[in-house]
Design a protein around this motif. Sequence first.
Motif, short mmCIF file in Angstrom:
data_model
loop_
_atom_site.label_atom_id
_atom_site.label_comp_id
_atom_site.label_asym_id
_atom_site.label_seq_id
_atom_site.Cartn_x
_atom_site.Cartn_y
_atom_site.Cartn_z
N PHE A 134 -9.48 9.15 0.64
CA PHE A 134 -8.32 7.93 0.95
C PHE A 134 -9.01 6.54 1.55
O PHE A 134 -10.03 6.78 2.03
CB PHE A 134 -7.31 8.62 2.08
CG PHE A 134 -7.06 10.02 1.51
CD1 PHE A 134 -5.58 9.74 0.88
CD2 PHE A 134 -7.31 11.06 1.91
CE1 PHE A 134 -4.81 10.80 0.48
CE2 PHE A 134 -6.64 12.35 1.40
CZ PHE A 134 -5.43 12.39 0.62
N SER A 135 -8.55 5.78 1.31
CA SER A 135 -8.64 4.46 1.89
C SER A 135 -7.47 3.73 2.75
O SER A 135 -6.41 4.27 2.48
CB SER A 135 -9.13 3.37 0.86
OG SER A 135 -7.91 3.17 -0.07
N ILE A 136 -7.85 2.85 3.76
CA ILE A 136 -6.78 2.33 4.49
C ILE A 136 -6.92 1.17 4.70
O ILE A 136 -8.10 0.43 4.63
CB ILE A 136 -6.77 3.20 5.80
CG1 ILE A 136 -5.44 2.75 6.84
CG2 ILE A 136 -8.01 2.81 6.90
CD1 ILE A 136 -5.53 3.55 8.01
N ASP A 137 -5.87 0.24 4.91
CA ASP A 137 -5.79 -1.24 4.82
C ASP A 137 -6.15 -1.50 6.39
O ASP A 137 -5.34 -1.05 7.27
CB ASP A 137 -4.52 -1.98 4.59
CG ASP A 137 -4.44 -3.27 4.52
OD1 ASP A 137 -4.55 -3.93 5.52
OD2 ASP A 137 -4.23 -4.02 3.45
N ARG A 138 -7.17 -2.33 6.79
CA ARG A 138 -7.57 -2.30 8.11
C ARG A 138 -6.28 -3.30 8.80
O ARG A 138 -6.36 -2.86 10.09
CB ARG A 138 -8.73 -3.23 8.20
CG ARG A 138 -9.31 -3.42 9.44
CD ARG A 138 -10.94 -4.20 9.39
NE ARG A 138 -11.34 -4.06 10.57
CZ ARG A 138 -11.40 -5.35 11.50
NH1 ARG A 138 -10.72 -6.41 10.83
NH2 ARG A 138 -11.85 -5.32 12.38
N GLU A 139 -5.49 -3.94 8.31
CA GLU A 139 -4.59 -4.86 9.14
C GLU A 139 -3.46 -4.07 9.12
O GLU A 139 -2.74 -3.91 10.24
CB GLU A 139 -4.38 -6.02 8.40
CG GLU A 139 -5.76 -6.93 8.19
CD GLU A 139 -5.81 -7.65 9.72
OE1 GLU A 139 -4.79 -7.56 10.38
OE2 GLU A 139 -6.85 -8.20 9.88
N THR A 140 -2.89 -3.27 8.00
CA THR A 140 -1.50 -2.67 7.78
C THR A 140 -1.46 -1.24 8.17
O THR A 140 -0.14 -0.70 8.34
CB THR A 140 -0.74 -3.04 6.47
OG1 THR A 140 -1.75 -2.16 5.41
CG2 THR A 140 -1.03 -4.48 6.33
N GLY A 141 -2.50 -0.66 8.12
CA GLY A 141 -2.46 1.01 8.01
C GLY A 141 -1.97 1.51 7.00
O GLY A 141 -1.82 2.82 7.14
N GLU A 142 -1.61 0.79 5.86
CA GLU A 142 -1.26 1.65 4.50
C GLU A 142 -2.49 2.54 4.02
O GLU A 142 -3.84 1.95 3.91
CB GLU A 142 -0.81 0.40 3.59
CG GLU A 142 0.33 -0.12 3.96
CD GLU A 142 0.84 -1.18 2.93
OE1 GLU A 142 -0.27 -1.70 2.45
OE2 GLU A 142 1.86 -1.42 2.84
#
Length: 301
Positions: free
Chosen positions: A231-239
Amino acid sequence: MFLVIFKKVHFYILKPCICSTISCVVLQRDQYHLRAIALDKGLPQHRATVEVIIDVVDRANNPPIWDQPVYGPIFIKENYMVGQVVASIKARSGIPDNPTVFYTLMKGSTEQTNKKDTFYLDQRNLNGDTWADIQVNYPLDYERIQQYNLTVRVENNGIQQLASEATVYIVLEDVNDEIPLFIEREQETVLEGMPPNTKVTQVQAMDKDGTYPNNKVYYAIESKDQGDKFFSIDRETGEIYTRVEFDREEKQAYAILVRAEDGAASDRPNMKPGEPNSGESSFYSKEPGCTGCQVCSVRHK
């Protein structure tokens, strides 16, 4: 607007838009009773009144004289320690042969004016002068109250004790003392066979600090349990997105450890220099039909 009404027959003054009185005749009594009325300009108009007593003293008597009538704004960090001195102020008695003065920190009607004794006053003598040290009495919190308006009264020790007041403005500065806290989520699902970069969910953490960058939250997936491999995550939004195409026959559930950290060095005790405040949340992604899967757990540090 202020109206000042003198109840004695000697004179009667209405003075709008100011909060001081002006005498237009010679005062002939030792004491006068006034009623001050404050009016707003709203509709309907509201008012408040206060009774004022004025003692007339000999003009040879002088009230104490402050070094300055207003102190501040004085900027202090919200993590000032209890007992720490915020400001030291001083007044002269106004009586050449009697320098004695007495200070009082007045208690107002709101927390901002020291209703709950957030500050206290300690009097001390130094080189023939008497100082008033204003000190922190209870822990401060920028997220609750950002500024205080304190009133200090000083009286001299003359035959007729006279007094004067000074105002002390204290402004708190935010420090990075709050930890990002996750809004807990139940387990999430993802369909097998979906292509990489499919959105799975969005995590969210809140930081209660009052200013940027102390309350800015950044997200990352920890490498523990290899969650960052899938999995990956958007650093700013938490998506959170998938990195691979999942096969239910290979594995039905994945544990992901997400870290949220704020944007500045922590001001909490026992933290490493330069290290931000952070919190972690574990949540589980499963494919539909998975049984025995756990719900998320949250951990903060």
